[in-house]
Design a protein around this motif. Structure first.
Motif, PDB file in Angstrom:
ATOM      1  N   VAL A  93       3.335  12.683   0.909  1.00  0.00           N
ATOM      2  CA  VAL A  93       2.783  13.589   1.799  1.00  0.00           C
ATOM      3  C   VAL A  93       2.597  14.940   0.872  1.00  0.00           C
ATOM      4  N   CYS A  94       1.425  15.351   0.796  1.00  0.00           N
ATOM      5  CA  CYS A  94       1.117  16.622  -0.088  1.00  0.00           C
ATOM      6  C   CYS A  94       0.104  17.488   0.610  1.00  0.00           C
ATOM      7  N   ASP A  95      -0.153  18.890   0.146  1.00  0.00           N
ATOM      8  CA  ASP A  95      -1.386  19.479   0.554  1.00  0.00           C
ATOM      9  C   ASP A  95      -2.600  19.060   0.087  1.00  0.00           C
ATOM     10  N   GLY A  96      -3.748  19.594   0.607  1.00  0.00           N
ATOM     11  CA  GLY A  96      -5.280  18.733   0.290  1.00  0.00           C
ATOM     12  C   GLY A  96      -5.576  19.209  -0.964  1.00  0.00           C
ATOM     13  N   PHE A  97      -5.090  20.285  -1.428  1.00  0.00           N
ATOM     14  CA  PHE A  97      -5.438  20.607  -2.798  1.00  0.00           C
ATOM     15  C   PHE A  97      -4.826  19.719  -4.039  1.00  0.00           C
ATOM     16  N   VAL A  98      -3.486  19.338  -3.882  1.00  0.00           N
ATOM     17  CA  VAL A  98      -2.777  18.689  -4.577  1.00  0.00           C
ATOM     18  C   VAL A  98      -3.373  17.204  -4.473  1.00  0.00           C
ATOM     19  N   GLY A  99      -3.435  16.687  -3.122  1.00  0.00           N
ATOM     20  CA  GLY A  99      -3.855  15.419  -2.830  1.00  0.00           C
ATOM     21  C   GLY A  99      -5.240  15.007  -3.531  1.00  0.00           C
ATOM     22  N   ASN A 100      -6.413  16.030  -3.176  1.00  0.00           N
ATOM     23  CA  ASN A 100      -7.626  15.851  -3.718  1.00  0.00           C
ATOM     24  C   ASN A 100      -7.719  16.029  -5.304  1.00  0.00           C
ATOM     25  N   VAL A 101      -7.062  16.557  -5.887  1.00  0.00           N
ATOM     26  CA  VAL A 101      -7.123  16.559  -7.292  1.00  0.00           C
ATOM     27  C   VAL A 101      -6.404  15.134  -7.698  1.00  0.00           C
ATOM     28  N   THR A 102      -5.140  14.993  -7.547  1.00  0.00           N
ATOM     29  CA  THR A 102      -4.838  13.809  -8.020  1.00  0.00           C
ATOM     30  C   THR A 102      -5.282  12.637  -7.555  1.00  0.00           C
ATOM     31  N   LEU A 103      -6.056  12.422  -6.347  1.00  0.00           N
ATOM     32  CA  LEU A 103      -6.830  11.268  -6.087  1.00  0.00           C
ATOM     33  C   LEU A 103      -8.065  11.341  -7.016  1.00  0.00           C
ATOM     34  N   LYS A 104      -8.776  12.214  -7.239  1.00  0.00           N
ATOM     35  CA  LYS A 104      -9.762  12.427  -8.249  1.00  0.00           C
ATOM     36  C   LYS A 104      -9.439  12.215  -9.637  1.00  0.00           C
ATOM     37  N   ALA A 105      -8.297  12.477 -10.059  1.00  0.00           N
ATOM     38  CA  ALA A 105      -7.760  12.521 -11.386  1.00  0.00           C
ATOM     39  C   ALA A 105      -7.561  10.821 -11.726  1.00  0.00           C
ATOM     40  N   PRO A 131       0.678  -1.270   0.082  1.00  0.00           N
ATOM     41  CA  PRO A 131       0.120   0.016  -0.027  1.00  0.00           C
ATOM     42  C   PRO A 131       0.781   1.318   0.023  1.00  0.00           C
ATOM     43  N   THR A 132       0.453   2.246  -0.706  1.00  0.00           N
ATOM     44  CA  THR A 132       1.010   3.704  -0.567  1.00  0.00           C
ATOM     45  C   THR A 132       0.022   4.543   0.331  1.00  0.00           C
ATOM     46  N   TYR A 133       0.343   4.920   1.577  1.00  0.00           N
ATOM     47  CA  TYR A 133      -0.405   5.951   2.126  1.00  0.00           C
ATOM     48  C   TYR A 133      -0.062   7.322   1.698  1.00  0.00           C
ATOM     49  N   MET A 134      -1.298   8.166   1.545  1.00  0.00           N
ATOM     50  CA  MET A 134      -1.067   9.510   1.103  1.00  0.00           C
ATOM     51  C   MET A 134      -2.101  10.472   1.656  1.00  0.00           C
ATOM     52  N   LEU A 135      -1.381  11.354   2.252  1.00  0.00           N
ATOM     53  CA  LEU A 135      -2.126  12.590   2.815  1.00  0.00           C
ATOM     54  C   LEU A 135      -1.584  13.837   2.643  1.00  0.00           C
ATOM     55  N   ASP A 136      -2.086  14.739   2.893  1.00  0.00           N
ATOM     56  CA  ASP A 136      -3.756  14.991   3.065  1.00  0.00           C
ATOM     57  C   ASP A 136      -4.674  15.072   1.670  1.00  0.00           C
ATOM     58  N   LEU A 137      -5.884  14.585   1.790  1.00  0.00           N
ATOM     59  CA  LEU A 137      -6.446  14.332   0.494  1.00  0.00           C
ATOM     60  C   LEU A 137      -7.639  15.257   0.455  1.00  0.00           C
ATOM     61  N   GLY A 138      -7.302  16.278   1.011  1.00  0.00           N
ATOM     62  CA  GLY A 138      -8.636  17.237   0.812  1.00  0.00           C
ATOM     63  C   GLY A 138      -9.369  18.104   1.845  1.00  0.00           C
ATOM     64  N   ALA A 139      -8.668  17.959   3.242  1.00  0.00           N
ATOM     65  CA  ALA A 139      -9.158  18.618   4.182  1.00  0.00           C
ATOM     66  C   ALA A 139      -8.599  20.145   4.361  1.00  0.00           C
ATOM     67  N   ASN A 140      -7.178  20.237   3.729  1.00  0.00           N
ATOM     68  CA  ASN A 140      -6.479  21.205   3.872  1.00  0.00           C
ATOM     69  C   ASN A 140      -6.167  21.978   2.476  1.00  0.00           C
ATOM     70  N   VAL A 141      -6.826  22.826   2.054  1.00  0.00           N
ATOM     71  CA  VAL A 141      -6.364  23.284   0.683  1.00  0.00           C
ATOM     72  C   VAL A 141      -5.293  24.407   0.629  1.00  0.00           C
ATOM     73  N   HIS A 195       2.284  22.679   8.643  1.00  0.00           N
ATOM     74  CA  HIS A 195       1.298  21.495   8.431  1.00  0.00           C
ATOM     75  C   HIS A 195       1.614  20.225   7.706  1.00  0.00           C
ATOM     76  N   LEU A 196       2.420  20.420   6.652  1.00  0.00           N
ATOM     77  CA  LEU A 196       2.690  19.223   5.778  1.00  0.00           C
ATOM     78  C   LEU A 196       3.794  18.286   6.502  1.00  0.00           C
ATOM     79  N   HIS A 197       4.618  19.113   7.735  1.00  0.00           N
ATOM     80  CA  HIS A 197       5.426  18.188   8.463  1.00  0.00           C
ATOM     81  C   HIS A 197       4.496  17.459   9.299  1.00  0.00           C
ATOM     82  N   GLN A 198       3.461  17.947   9.936  1.00  0.00           N
ATOM     83  CA  GLN A 198       2.692  17.441  10.691  1.00  0.00           C
ATOM     84  C   GLN A 198       1.987  16.088   9.963  1.00  0.00           C
TER      85      GLN A 198
END
Lengths: 346, 346
Positions: free
Chosen positions: B230-242, B140-150, B156-159
């Motif tokens: 690790v990524c911000d929620g904007f990038v994560g959300n767009v990537t996941l949905k793509a 598995p690849t764990y990926m966060l954040d996926l949309g909570a924090n744009v 934040h990314l550190h946390q």
């Protein structure tokens, strides 16, 4: 009308082994094309010989002693390799010897050298890279920026939208709908930059300049919800590479067992729809000259597609249309070559 | 050890028609699970009856009169639907009646209500959503954040990196490598936020707290280059949905013709590797209580996977580990609930 294409034969992961057979195939297919093969002459001629290419008035070889490596830092490519095939190919566009240049080399170097040699168009702050992806409706989705600009302001995204619209209309012969890539379709969603960009696009829509659909989400890229998807280069680059990674994963799964290989054979006709190779060829927009980028790992078939797109862009006079329409569409142009452009690092 | 899961039965595109059969299947599979089905009692009981579910001491129904619709604005979900199945399910975690809550409802509402009811953990500025994706290595690849924090700052990314690492280690029983999602692997690449985040992760690596691999690109998500991306929620959300959009596109292509359907049949065993359904279930991390999110469009099979993940997270005591390890790993915690959090809009 003859279209002259300068080809950076040394660029890409495979260099002449891919660029030369692709060029020869394209030359055969397209009687209106003239090709200038730029690269280390000996290697280029050896590859031509390998493919039994005889003399052809539409094919010339232009020697360039240096090669920009795929991992060359931009500074090295720009300052220390002044006779690289990449640079010479771009210079041929600058001096009018070619209508468009194609390279599969290092994206950062290609954009930096293009900016340095060709310069950015008046009215444009930052050039952008526009890729073409397949969608479920069977049409293309144009997407920009894909990596040239990692930190963008709203007016940059605004300009990307206009450049993408002009490219789409020139290449596809119809007026595109534009979507702003976001985490949701509602206007209140998004990060600060995207939220401030929507009103600019909305205003263009209201004065009839752009057909702005509104926000779109990641899945809309493949749904074909809109014709042109606008995003900053960070989001675009990450998304495009994630898509490529998933495609490669799917491909590897099909090559795994005999059963899955048989499955792929049965489905091959349908799978062609997904073929990323036929969507190779991204346009560098906003420069005073046309440059197309092929995927670095492209095979000859994919590279030929990049040549086709470059040819079409030159044939339909994208460059002139960009100049005219951007000037018309943008009421005022804020600070060209603004600080904060990260092209040197992107 | 018994693990109690509260299930928002009304959440998701299909509500009880998916959540109830999934719950029943999971109950059968997992003898240590106790489930609290939260929702409009009549509907829940009707669905249970449809599946011939008899009395079971490990299954209780908890009535909640309201339902958060998939398109409810967060304000409506939070302020006007105080007896929603989503909120009641989360409150059961808050008061200790459940160890973890699962919902397939509106992500924005789920995060907002979770934050409101459970509160954010001490030392954490912003909760994040962590998804799990398949990769080519079979892991598995764990990926966060996926949309909570744009809009994210480096800390934040550190946390997110720390929370993702803790979740991974608890669920997968080994120490993960961490990658920072970027447009290139070189340290000089990236937007301003990412460039400022790398040194924080590097410092953690040097003091032995995190196993920081460095920058990764979009294609590394599926390559399995690192365990946690690790990524911000904007990038994560767009990537996941793509990614989801491309998956759906591929699926549609296989359903197109008889030949492609036969192909899919042959390849089905290999294709299971790609099955996004078995990767359903994203953790909301950084709250004073465990909440898992199922995809809104999940079917019963996929929903059962979200229940499994939630069960495992509770069983391996992710919550306690997060509290302990975050406090240890973060030397100091900057402004909790800092302004600029866009959870209300994300």
């Amino acid at each position: 009308m003859t279209i002259k294409i300068s080809i950076d034969c040394m660029g890409g992961d495979h260099g002449p082994a891919v660029t030369i057979p692709a060029a020869l195939a394209f030359l055969k297919r397209e009687p209106d094309a003239e090709l200038i093969l730029v690269g280390q002459e000996e290697l280029v001629r050896a590859e031509l010989k390998k493919h039994h290419a005889g003399d052809n008035p539409r094919l010339t070889v232009r020697h360039a002693s240096d090669v920009v490596a795929m991992d060359d830092p931009i500074e090295v490519a720009l300052r220390r390799k002044k006779d690289s095939s990449m640079r010479v190919a771009i210079e041929l566009v600058k001096d009018g010897s070619a209508d468009v240049c194609v390279s599969a080399g290092n994206t950062g170097a290609l954009m930096a050298i293009s900016r340095y040699v060709l310069k950015t168009m008046a009215d444009v702050d930052r050039p952008a890279i526009c890729s073409i992806l397949p969608n479920q409706k069977g049409g293309p989705t144009y997407m920009l920026d894909l990596g040239a600009n990692v930190d963008c302001e709203p007016h940059h995204l605004h300009q990307f939208a206009i450049m993408g619209a002009v490219l789409f209309e020139a290449m596809e012969h119809r007026r595109p709908s534009i979507g702003l890539l976001n985490v949701g379709t509602e206007e209140i969603k998004g990060n600060e930059v995207v939220k401030a960009t929507a009103p600019l696009l909305r205003a263009d829509h209201e004065r009839g300049v752009l057909n702005f659909h509104g926000n779109v989400e990641g899945n809309d890229i493949f749904k074909g919800t809109v014709d042109v998807v606008v995003c900053d280069g960070f989001v675009g680059n990450v998304t495009l590479k994630a898509i490529e990674g998933l495609s490669r994963f799917v491909k590897s799964v099909f090559l795994e067992t005999t059963m899955s290989k048989i499955g792929a054979l049965f489905a091959r006709k349908s799978l062609k729809k997904l073929n990323p190779e036929s969507y190779n060829g991204a346009g560098l927009l906003g420069l005073k000259g046309l440059v197309f980028k092929s995927h670095g790992g492209a095979n000859a078939y994919a590279y030929e597609w990049a040549l086709r797109r470059a040819f079409d862009a030159a044939k339909y006079n994208v460059q002139a249309q960009l100049s005219t329409l951007i000037a018309e569409m943008l009421p005022q142009a804020p600070n060209p070559e603004a600080p904060g452009s990260t092209i040197q690092q992107g």
